[in-house]
Write a protein that holds these residues in place. Structure first.
Motif, mmCIF file in Angstrom:
data_model
loop_
_atom_site.group_PDB
_atom_site.id
_atom_site.type_symbol
_atom_site.label_atom_id
_atom_site.label_comp_id
_atom_site.label_asym_id
_atom_site.label_seq_id
_atom_site.Cartn_x
_atom_site.Cartn_y
_atom_site.Cartn_z
ATOM 1 N N GLU A 129 6.324 -13.436 -7.674
ATOM 2 C CA GLU A 129 6.265 -13.318 -6.219
ATOM 3 C C GLU A 129 6.725 -11.938 -5.745
ATOM 4 O O GLU A 129 6.143 -11.352 -4.835
ATOM 5 C CB GLU A 129 7.125 -14.400 -5.565
ATOM 6 N N ALA A 130 7.777 -11.420 -6.369
ATOM 7 C CA ALA A 130 8.299 -10.108 -5.961
ATOM 8 C C ALA A 130 7.265 -9.015 -6.239
ATOM 9 O O ALA A 130 7.026 -8.136 -5.399
ATOM 10 C CB ALA A 130 9.616 -9.818 -6.686
ATOM 11 N N LEU A 131 6.642 -9.078 -7.407
ATOM 12 C CA LEU A 131 5.647 -8.050 -7.740
ATOM 13 C C LEU A 131 4.404 -8.172 -6.859
ATOM 14 O O LEU A 131 3.819 -7.159 -6.460
ATOM 15 C CB LEU A 131 5.271 -8.136 -9.223
ATOM 16 N N GLU A 154 4.390 -9.247 -3.790
ATOM 17 C CA GLU A 154 4.782 -8.729 -2.471
ATOM 18 C C GLU A 154 4.706 -7.195 -2.458
ATOM 19 O O GLU A 154 4.206 -6.586 -1.513
ATOM 20 C CB GLU A 154 6.215 -9.179 -2.154
ATOM 21 N N LEU A 155 5.206 -6.579 -3.535
ATOM 22 C CA LEU A 155 5.144 -5.124 -3.618
ATOM 23 C C LEU A 155 3.698 -4.652 -3.722
ATOM 24 O O LEU A 155 3.321 -3.629 -3.125
ATOM 25 C CB LEU A 155 5.960 -4.628 -4.819
ATOM 26 N N LEU A 215 2.222 -4.577 -0.357
ATOM 27 C CA LEU A 215 2.722 -3.409 0.384
ATOM 28 C C LEU A 215 2.016 -2.129 -0.054
ATOM 29 O O LEU A 215 1.577 -1.322 0.783
ATOM 30 C CB LEU A 215 4.230 -3.263 0.147
#
Lengths: 494, 494
Positions: free
Chosen positions: A44-46, A48-49, A52
């Motif tokens: 999920e973090a990757l 999200e990045l 962006l």
């Protein structure tokens, strides 16, 4: 301000490169360090990045700056950088954000599950995830193909290899197909008369690691700007200032990890020697995946498995594992030049390797173009492995179509790079030999600096300044062709 | 949509938590993995992400949603989450982006240089960087203090400890000062009559690591969601789904690394057991640094150095290092309960530890409030070490004012958390003992589940749902005070 639009672009790409830095390190960590329970949150973090980065890169201001910068007074390097910026923007702008995020999440999920599905030979489970990845990759290919007026597969190929098309690949691979099966059969036949002594294990992991570090030093890896770790699927990651290579150890087998390290060190030296005068700019990045593979195969195959190099590798092996009959130079050389068709691409010798690649190319191209479905893969794989290498993978998904990581996160279009890389490597080594008359003697003496200096001069320092075609023409005096690869295989194996 | 503004906020904070994830992993990597040459690029990447997080958190839409959400129909948990969101927003909104970035960069630079300056005892070099960090921290403190109408130091303290002020700290610490020096002297005097057998090394790193992993398992660390590595300054990092703890090994010394692991495992279990029902929300985060330290000191001091626990640690030690006279239970217990004033905070026993903290508190408070300058630190340090512990650090910066990482990146206001944590830990252990009549017997039997169940029930599961004051009142029936810390020290050392 002078070149105001261009300056805005360089600031934006510098910012993007910093986010890519975090993505590269978190990605390396995911494969080399992360405990299994960290996977969902990391995915999920990757993602999200990724969203962006996609937003920044496709912002309409970027499009405006790109247009306006065309009119500004830019030198050659700045123009090359602008070309690469425009390429990155246009590649990204084609895709809706929702597709970028969905691809990232589906890829993380499929890759993560594959780690246990592969050892479990669980094609059913894997194919369920893979279908979603394929569905999204086809959607991506459709959008890109329509925008560019090329075939769907060519649209994905272009992401990895800007100058390459499947029409050109077909010509190159048809040429290989015309002589390689015969060369392979002859090499196998010739070697069947040899009697070789196999290295006797066990080879303790810690000693293998020490050997790997020693060979990295010998090959000029800069440990101030990189590290060696372990992952299930070896790779070269990180950023040019901090290159992370990995390998995997098997205590019964010495050479797989060691040559894996030599291979990744080739990638690493390219990264560590990319130009530094354009921080965070696309012009400073590696040219393409095939050029990247040319460097790793240059290290592993052209240099690494030559007798001249092996005589300098041998003392490291003996220092760490003691003397044994297999470590006599002629035997050790022959052992490292064995041609032995097998199931696993990453363990393949350089003569049978193209079979693995062309097989995958045929399948992934048909898959993306919609001519076959995921469920068709195992049978096709088996058929092609039988035809090329005489091996059956029926029911053996683990050592067949589930062996590679690439498809798990939608990396369709990457596989051809390996065989292109092998051809580039042979062509480059031949050019280096012509340019440096004493090259073979210097390698035999253990002096690798002339060779590395030539690579630095002709490949590494250029980053993406030149197109792949220009780069290879400038370095070798001609376009990519398979002549030198064939010469190399003939000289070494027949 | 129902609670539309609140929902917008939860989405924003979920997004922020994903960026924090990347920052946490890249930060862990920086201390545990990164080669030195990666430092500059990493610092820039983390600063860029910090600026982005600051922009998202301080966006004026967030301010509008916060105001509007006050009117929405929220349950207790949502209101608590909203309170924590508002706190995070207001804390961040006070600082200009340029200051956030400058602090991040100056902190990275100072920390990175400190890694070599400390072993080199290079106060001159270090103080140059530190002055810039102090300048920026004072600027931050000034801005925060003006906005809140508190002193500059209190404005920084509030970042780490929401309910804490220097007035309250002064009362708590004055109380400690009234009895601790005497207790320390008595303990030292009493122990001077003991004859102890020191453990004999060397203790191979690999065995120390195995012991650490075993004790982590005994303490319930979940290896599916975390790892143990090495760093120069041990810490607990990562994210709740993937907790990264570190230690450092000295082959001549067994207990420092092992108790470091026990300490960090206390932090880790708090993180691993934070509530999961509010993904990415501030309410699901650990309450404060002092509560965090209370968990690590609960593990290390209250539990870890008790005889009841040591008798279960001893078999792990003997299994890895063999039998020796020092490993007889009474000697091993007395050895782990030695009171021995020394230079290094992280190696200090729990009786002399508060001296290290109060000394730093006095200095950092004066520094931030502008009463002293960076150049005054070494002399003050020496003076206070002499007064508290009778030790001179004149010219010995390495083991004096350069020993800690905290100030290098502007973490002023953190140090009091350690002694607050020690007091909380004693108060919590006392409460657990009252609540669970068979607690000591169960620990003696090696059954730690009742104790961990009590922590889970009273601390871990609450995240930031309650204020620190509410949390501690609910868990122990009273406000924070030093009575139980004194009782504990008296019972164990006199």
């Amino acid at each position: 301000m002078e070149n105001e639009n261009y300056q805005q672009l360089t600031r934006t790409f510098l910012r993007l490169s910093r986010f890519s830095h975090l993505s590269a390190i978190a990605g390396w960590d995911m494969f080399a360090m992360m405990p299994p329970g960290g996977s969902a949150a990391r995915g999920e973090a990757l993602a999200e990045l990724g969203v962006l980065q996609h937003q920044i890169l496709t912002d309409k201001k970027v499009a405006q700056w790109l247009t306006a910068a065309q009119q500004e007074d830019l030198n050659d390097d700045e123009q090359a950088n602008l070309r690469e910026m425009a390429r990155a923007h246009h590649q990204a702008a084609l895709l809706p954000e929702s597709l970028v995020e969905a691809k990232s999440l589906a890829g993380s999920r499929c890759e993560h599950a594959w780690r246990t599905q592969r050892p479990g030979n669980d094609w059913q489970g894997f194919s369920t995830n893979l279908k979603e990845v394929v569905r999204l990759s086809r959607e991506e290919a459709r959008i890109r193909a329509e925008a560019k007026g090329v075939s769907r597969y060519d649209a994905l190929l272009d992401i990895f290899e800007p100058d390459m098309t499947s029409a050109r690949l077909d010509v190159l691979f048809a040429d290989l197909k015309s002589w390689l099966p015969d060369l392979l059969a002859q090499a196998v036949e010739k070697q069947s008369r040899q009697t070789l002594i196999a290295p006797q294990g066990p080879f303790p992991t810690e000693k293998q690691r020490e050997s790997g570090l020693e060979v990295m030093r010998m090959l000029g890896f800069n440990f101030d700007h990189g590290r060696l770790d372990v992952s299930a699927h070896p790779f070269c990651g990180g950023v040019p200032d901090d290159v992370r290579i990995t390998t995997r150890y098997n205590e019964n087998e010495l050479l797989s990890a060691l040559f894996g390290v030599i291979h990744e060190t080739g990638h690493a030296r390219y990264e560590q020697n990319l130009p530094r005068q354009w921080p965070g700019q696309p012009i400073a990045l590696a040219r393409s995946t095939a050029i990247h593979e040319s460097q790793s195969l240059f290290f592993e195959m052209q240099l690494g498995r030559s007798k001249a190099f092996l005589q300098h590798l041998l003392p490291i092996v003996i220092e760490n594992f003691g003397i044994q009959p297999a470590f006599e130079l002629d035997n050790f050389t022959a052992w490292n030049q064995r041609v032995k068709p097998g199931f696993i691409r990453v363990d393949a010798d350089e003569v049978s390797y193209p079979a693995h690649v062309i097989l995958r190319y045929d399948i992934e191209r048909a898959l993306i173009d919609g001519d076959i479905e995921v469920d068709d893969i195992p049978a096709l794989w088996d058929e092609k492995m039988q035809a090329w290498l005489g091996l059956s993978t029926k029911g053996n998904y683990r050592d067949g179509c589930m062996q590679d990581i690439h498809w798990t996160d939608g990396g369709f279009g990457y596989f051809p790079s390996y065989t292109l890389g092998a051809m580039y490597a042979a062509q480059l080594f031949n050019a280096a030999r012509s340019a440096l008359p004493g090259l073979d003697e210097s390698i035999t003496r253990g002096d690798l600096n002339p060779l590395f200096g030539w690579l630095q001069q002709n490949i590494w320092q250029h980053g993406s300044r030149l197109s792949t075609t220009q780069l290879i023409q400038q370095a070798t005096g001609e376009d990519l062709n398979s002549r030198y690869f064939r010469q190399h295989l003939t000289a070494r194996y027949l």
